[in-house]
Design a protein around this motif. Structure first.
Motif, short mmCIF file in Angstrom:
data_model
loop_
_atom_site.label_atom_id
_atom_site.label_comp_id
_atom_site.label_asym_id
_atom_site.label_seq_id
_atom_site.Cartn_x
_atom_site.Cartn_y
_atom_site.Cartn_z
N THR A 97 -62.05 -31.31 -42.71
CA THR A 97 -63.45 -31.76 -42.81
C THR A 97 -63.59 -33.22 -42.41
O THR A 97 -64.56 -33.59 -41.75
CB THR A 97 -64.03 -31.51 -44.21
N ARG A 98 -62.63 -34.07 -42.78
CA ARG A 98 -62.71 -35.50 -42.44
C ARG A 98 -62.35 -35.73 -40.98
O ARG A 98 -63.11 -36.32 -40.22
CB ARG A 98 -61.80 -36.32 -43.34
N GLY A 135 -64.40 -32.96 -38.69
CA GLY A 135 -65.82 -32.78 -38.98
C GLY A 135 -66.23 -31.34 -39.22
O GLY A 135 -67.39 -30.99 -39.06
N MET A 136 -65.27 -30.50 -39.60
CA MET A 136 -65.58 -29.10 -39.85
C MET A 136 -66.28 -28.94 -41.19
O MET A 136 -66.19 -29.81 -42.06
CB MET A 136 -64.30 -28.25 -39.81
N ARG A 137 -66.98 -27.83 -41.34
CA ARG A 137 -67.63 -27.50 -42.60
C ARG A 137 -67.08 -26.17 -43.11
O ARG A 137 -66.76 -25.28 -42.31
CB ARG A 137 -69.14 -27.37 -42.42
N LEU A 195 -67.73 -22.80 -44.25
CA LEU A 195 -68.84 -21.85 -44.17
C LEU A 195 -68.82 -20.87 -45.33
O LEU A 195 -69.85 -20.48 -45.83
CB LEU A 195 -68.79 -21.07 -42.86
N TYR A 216 -60.66 -19.77 -46.87
CA TYR A 216 -61.67 -20.77 -46.53
C TYR A 216 -61.95 -20.64 -45.04
O TYR A 216 -61.04 -20.81 -44.22
CB TYR A 216 -61.18 -22.19 -46.82
N LEU A 254 -63.76 -22.17 -41.85
CA LEU A 254 -64.29 -23.45 -41.40
C LEU A 254 -64.76 -23.37 -39.95
O LEU A 254 -64.18 -22.63 -39.15
CB LEU A 254 -63.22 -24.54 -41.48
N ARG A 279 -67.33 -25.88 -36.93
CA ARG A 279 -68.15 -27.05 -36.62
C ARG A 279 -69.41 -26.53 -35.94
O ARG A 279 -69.46 -26.45 -34.71
CB ARG A 279 -67.37 -28.00 -35.71
#
Length: 177
Positions: A41-42, A45-47, A49, A62, A64, A66
């Motif tokens: 994520t850092r 920049g992935m989130r 979902l 998890y 992930l 972008r």
């Protein structure tokens, strides 16, 4: 006529039965979800979902990505689950519960002997800026863009030791036959 794919020995024409098939995600096993999620994520920049927990089997998944700017991700859980499993290019991080507390635990990265899995790849808009960002975030490099015969390609490691190739699409033209 639209591009139908490169032809090589073994390539076969798609059949009607495979219409609509697409690659959804690649899975990596992770030791510690807090560290792995912080990295992806850092640094990229992935989130996240969707997180799916399987209590009886003691593992969590998890998913992930972008998402593109302006892309609408459903808020409602079931809708977001269906949406997630219909996407392209997701990263699934699989955590087997308890591995984070085992000091000597590590997954095989696929690049040590015996070799198997190799890497995942991200494209970035500016490779030099990405290298600077990785340096600023203390990311471990396997190879920088100016090293070895394969110029303009970066390899880094994530917190579990998996290799990540990083390329700038515009720099790839003319690199290989």
């Amino acid at each position: 006529m639209s591009f139908q794919g490169e032809q090589h020995p073994g390539v076969q024409a798609p059949t009607a039965e495979s219409d609509g098939f697409r690659l959804n995600h690649t899975m990596l096993r992770i030791k510690d979800p807090e560290k792995a999620l912080a990295f992806y994520t850092r640094v990229f920049g992935m989130r996240v979902l969707r997180r799916l927990d399987f209590d009886e089997m003691r593992f969590s998944l998890y998913f992930l990505a972008r998402p593109e700017d302006g892309e609408s991700v459903p808020e409602e859980t079931d809708e977001r689950t269906v949406w997630t499993f219909g996407q392209r290019g997701l990263l699934e991080l699989t955590h087997n519960w308890g591995t984070e507390t085992q000091d000597d635990f590590a997954y095989h990265d696929g690049n040590a002997e015996p070799q198997g899995f190799g890497h995942i790849c991200f494209c970035v808009p500016d490779l030099a800026a990405a290298e600077a960002w990785f340096d600023a975030n203390q990311v471990e490099f396997v190879k920088r863009a100016d090293q070895s015969k394969m110029k303009d390609v970066v390899f880094i490691k994530d917190v579990d030791g998996y290799w990540i190739e990083v390329v700038e699409a515009a720099r790839m033209a003319g690199k290989v036959n």
